[in-house]
Write a protein that holds these residues in place. Structure first.
Motif, PDB file in Angstrom:
ATOM      1  N   LEU A 112      -9.649 -15.881 -43.288  1.00  0.00           N
ATOM      2  CA  LEU A 112      -9.360 -17.295 -43.490  1.00  0.00           C
ATOM      3  C   LEU A 112      -9.883 -18.013 -42.253  1.00  0.00           C
ATOM      4  N   ALA A 113     -11.105 -18.518 -42.344  1.00  0.00           N
ATOM      5  CA  ALA A 113     -11.755 -19.149 -41.196  1.00  0.00           C
ATOM      6  C   ALA A 113     -11.391 -20.618 -41.127  1.00  0.00           C
ATOM      7  N   GLY A 114     -11.137 -21.098 -39.923  1.00  0.00           N
ATOM      8  CA  GLY A 114     -10.731 -22.490 -39.832  1.00  0.00           C
ATOM      9  C   GLY A 114     -10.865 -23.102 -38.461  1.00  0.00           C
ATOM     10  N   GLU A 115     -10.252 -24.256 -38.321  1.00  0.00           N
ATOM     11  CA  GLU A 115     -10.279 -25.017 -37.074  1.00  0.00           C
ATOM     12  C   GLU A 115      -8.846 -25.334 -36.669  1.00  0.00           C
ATOM     13  N   TRP A 116      -8.552 -25.113 -35.400  1.00  0.00           N
ATOM     14  CA  TRP A 116      -7.253 -25.426 -34.819  1.00  0.00           C
ATOM     15  C   TRP A 116      -7.389 -26.809 -34.199  1.00  0.00           C
ATOM     16  N   ILE A 117      -6.665 -27.777 -34.726  1.00  0.00           N
ATOM     17  CA  ILE A 117      -6.877 -29.165 -34.333  1.00  0.00           C
ATOM     18  C   ILE A 117      -5.567 -29.829 -33.919  1.00  0.00           C
ATOM     19  N   GLY A 118      -5.706 -30.984 -33.281  1.00  0.00           N
ATOM     20  CA  GLY A 118      -4.524 -31.757 -32.941  1.00  0.00           C
ATOM     21  C   GLY A 118      -4.509 -32.202 -31.497  1.00  0.00           C
ATOM     22  N   PRO A 119      -3.385 -32.707 -31.036  1.00  0.00           N
ATOM     23  CA  PRO A 119      -3.296 -33.285 -29.690  1.00  0.00           C
ATOM     24  C   PRO A 119      -3.605 -32.262 -28.589  1.00  0.00           C
ATOM     25  N   GLY A 120      -4.396 -32.701 -27.605  1.00  0.00           N
ATOM     26  CA  GLY A 120      -4.684 -31.885 -26.437  1.00  0.00           C
ATOM     27  C   GLY A 120      -5.803 -30.882 -26.593  1.00  0.00           C
ATOM     28  N   ILE A 121      -6.453 -30.824 -27.779  1.00  0.00           N
ATOM     29  CA  ILE A 121      -7.535 -29.854 -27.972  1.00  0.00           C
ATOM     30  C   ILE A 121      -8.893 -30.503 -27.717  1.00  0.00           C
ATOM     31  N   GLN A 122      -9.181 -31.602 -28.380  1.00  0.00           N
ATOM     32  CA  GLN A 122     -10.401 -32.366 -28.128  1.00  0.00           C
ATOM     33  C   GLN A 122     -10.040 -33.838 -27.968  1.00  0.00           C
ATOM     34  N   LYS A 123     -10.950 -34.567 -27.347  1.00  0.00           N
ATOM     35  CA  LYS A 123     -10.697 -35.987 -27.101  1.00  0.00           C
ATOM     36  C   LYS A 123     -11.613 -36.854 -27.965  1.00  0.00           C
ATOM     37  N   LYS A 124     -11.261 -38.126 -28.045  1.00  0.00           N
ATOM     38  CA  LYS A 124     -12.106 -39.152 -28.658  1.00  0.00           C
ATOM     39  C   LYS A 124     -12.377 -38.916 -30.140  1.00  0.00           C
ATOM     40  N   VAL A 125     -11.444 -38.241 -30.840  1.00  0.00           N
ATOM     41  CA  VAL A 125     -11.546 -38.105 -32.295  1.00  0.00           C
ATOM     42  C   VAL A 125     -10.186 -38.427 -32.909  1.00  0.00           C
ATOM     43  N   ALA A 126     -10.202 -38.864 -34.152  1.00  0.00           N
ATOM     44  CA  ALA A 126      -8.963 -39.304 -34.811  1.00  0.00           C
ATOM     45  C   ALA A 126      -7.939 -38.184 -34.934  1.00  0.00           C
ATOM     46  N   ILE A 127      -8.407 -36.940 -35.224  1.00  0.00           N
ATOM     47  CA  ILE A 127      -7.455 -35.850 -35.439  1.00  0.00           C
ATOM     48  C   ILE A 127      -6.694 -35.483 -34.166  1.00  0.00           C
ATOM     49  N   ALA A 128      -7.156 -35.951 -33.008  1.00  0.00           N
ATOM     50  CA  ALA A 128      -6.408 -35.726 -31.768  1.00  0.00           C
ATOM     51  C   ALA A 128      -5.086 -36.497 -31.773  1.00  0.00           C
ATOM     52  N   SER A 129      -4.962 -37.478 -32.688  1.00  0.00           N
ATOM     53  CA  SER A 129      -3.749 -38.295 -32.783  1.00  0.00           C
ATOM     54  C   SER A 129      -2.749 -37.770 -33.806  1.00  0.00           C
ATOM     55  N   LEU A 130      -3.040 -36.592 -34.390  1.00  0.00           N
ATOM     56  CA  LEU A 130      -2.067 -35.986 -35.290  1.00  0.00           C
ATOM     57  C   LEU A 130      -0.761 -35.728 -34.527  1.00  0.00           C
TER      58      LEU A 130
END
Length: 368
Positions: free
Chosen positions: A140-158
């Motif tokens: 099950l390949a995927g992406e770990w996303i959310g606050p503190g992982i990357q900057k300047k993208v909307a998903i960082a505000s999850l």
């Protein structure tokens, strides 16, 4: 046009010299690590025409939103052993983790095995006369996303970090994304990329006019996603996205050589495709440096920095060579076609990448 998902909710592997396209699966099976995806449409077309010639000039593509987080895979062996791997490490654990993805996912053993069973059932529904290979893990390949992982993208505000399923491998083959669009468990923070919808386009590699029109459509979709991330918007969050991952229709979707990533201007990892031979009409060292500067965007340099953290390599003076080695390898793999087309000397390129990379690295250390 973007289509909504059902329900509520290589070029991947670099091809070594002398290896033919039909041997790709054998190469891929040596590792469960997620394949590299080309960012160059001409490479996808070259792979397609190499395999099919002029028999069928049409490539149907389906796209999903590309998320700017950190890559992670859930690998489930036939004996129910579960491990979490990153882009470069086969196993993450509580001691050697990447943004706490292993610490967050490993406790979800029951839920992960339930998802595995749903994947197996779905696969059997679509492959009635075939048997599942018990020796192959389900990935099950995927992406770990959310606050503190990357900057300047909307998903960082999850509100919190989550795992988003991007691709599924069964029997050592990548499956069609739309067939598995409802595989998720949002209650425990495991989502499916189908939540952001699907995009459809067609490449006609035999018609230059049609091909250019399709390239423009791919770019238009990508810019729309960068302007407003559909995945984040499904949570009521407005803001910047990264791009789109396109896959040729099944059965070509099983082979990462027929996948393509398109990124918006703010997230491009290279600018070498904008260079022309005429612009590089300089002496060897100067032309190579111009190429290296176009290849080493801030995004690629940051990826090299993140790689050190992922691999547990100290980000200090002792990590300099590991940082430069990653950069040189990534440029040689990702920019191979441009290097050949623009007649760039590889030995000189390595030196130029090393100089630019070392300068950036020490400036980064000074700010850390």
């Amino acid at each position: 046009m973007q289509e909504q998902p059902p329900g509520p909710e290589l070029t991947g592997y670099p091809l070594p010299a002398g290896i033919k396209l039909d041997q790709t699966k054998e190469i891929a099976s040596h590792s469960t690590l997620f394949p590299k995806i080309t960012g160059r449409i001409d490479e996808l077309i070259d792979n397609f025409t190499y395999k099919f010639g002029a028999e069928d000039p049409i490539i149907k593509l389906t796209g999903t939103v590309k998320l700017h987080g950190t890559h992670a895979d859930i690998v489930i062996e036939s004996n129910n052993t579960i491990r979490i791997q990153s882009r470069n490490r086969l196993s993450l654990n509580m001691e050697h983790d990447n943004y706490n993805v292993a610490a967050s996912l490993l406790p979800l053993r029951k839920e992960i095995l339930e998802l595995r069973d749903r994947v197996k059932d779905r696969w059997q529904e679509r492959n009635v006369f075939e048997n599942m290979d018990g020796n192959q893990p389900i990935i099950l390949a995927g992406e770990w996303i959310g606050p503190g992982i990357q900057k300047k993208v909307a998903i960082a505000s999850l509100p919190k970090r989550c795992f988003v399923l991007l691709a599924i491998s069964v029997n050592g083959e990548w499956q069609d994304d739309e067939d598995y669009a409802e595989i998720h468990n949002e209650k425990v923070g495991i989502y499916n990329i189908s939540r952001g919808g699907f995009y459809k386009e067609v490449l006609d590699v035999e018609s230059p006019k049609s091909l250019e029109a399709c390239k423009e459509k791919l770019l238009a979709h990508t810019i729309d996603v960068e302007r407003e991330c559909p995945f984040a918007k499904s949570f009521g969050i407005s803001g910047v996205g990264e791009g789109i991952v396109w896959k040729a229709h099944y059965p070509l979707s099983q082979d990462p050589r027929f996948w393509l990533k398109t990124k918006g201007p703010e997230h491009r990892i290279t600018r070498t495709d904008k260079l022309k031979k005429a612009e590089l009409n300089k002496d060897g060292a100067e032309r190579t440096r111009t190429f290296a500067e176009a290849a080493l965007t801030e995004m690629r340099l940051q990826q090299a920095w993140d790689y050190l953290g992922e691999m547990g390599i100290n980000r200090d003076k002792s990590g300099t060579q590991s940082f430069i080695k990653w950069l040189i390898n990534d440029v040689e793999v990702e920019e191979n076609k441009a290097i050949v087309d623009l007649s760039i000397d590889r030995a000189t390129l390595k030196k130029a990448v090393g100089v630019i990379g070392k300068t950036w690295y020490f400036e980064k250390l000074g700010k850390a």
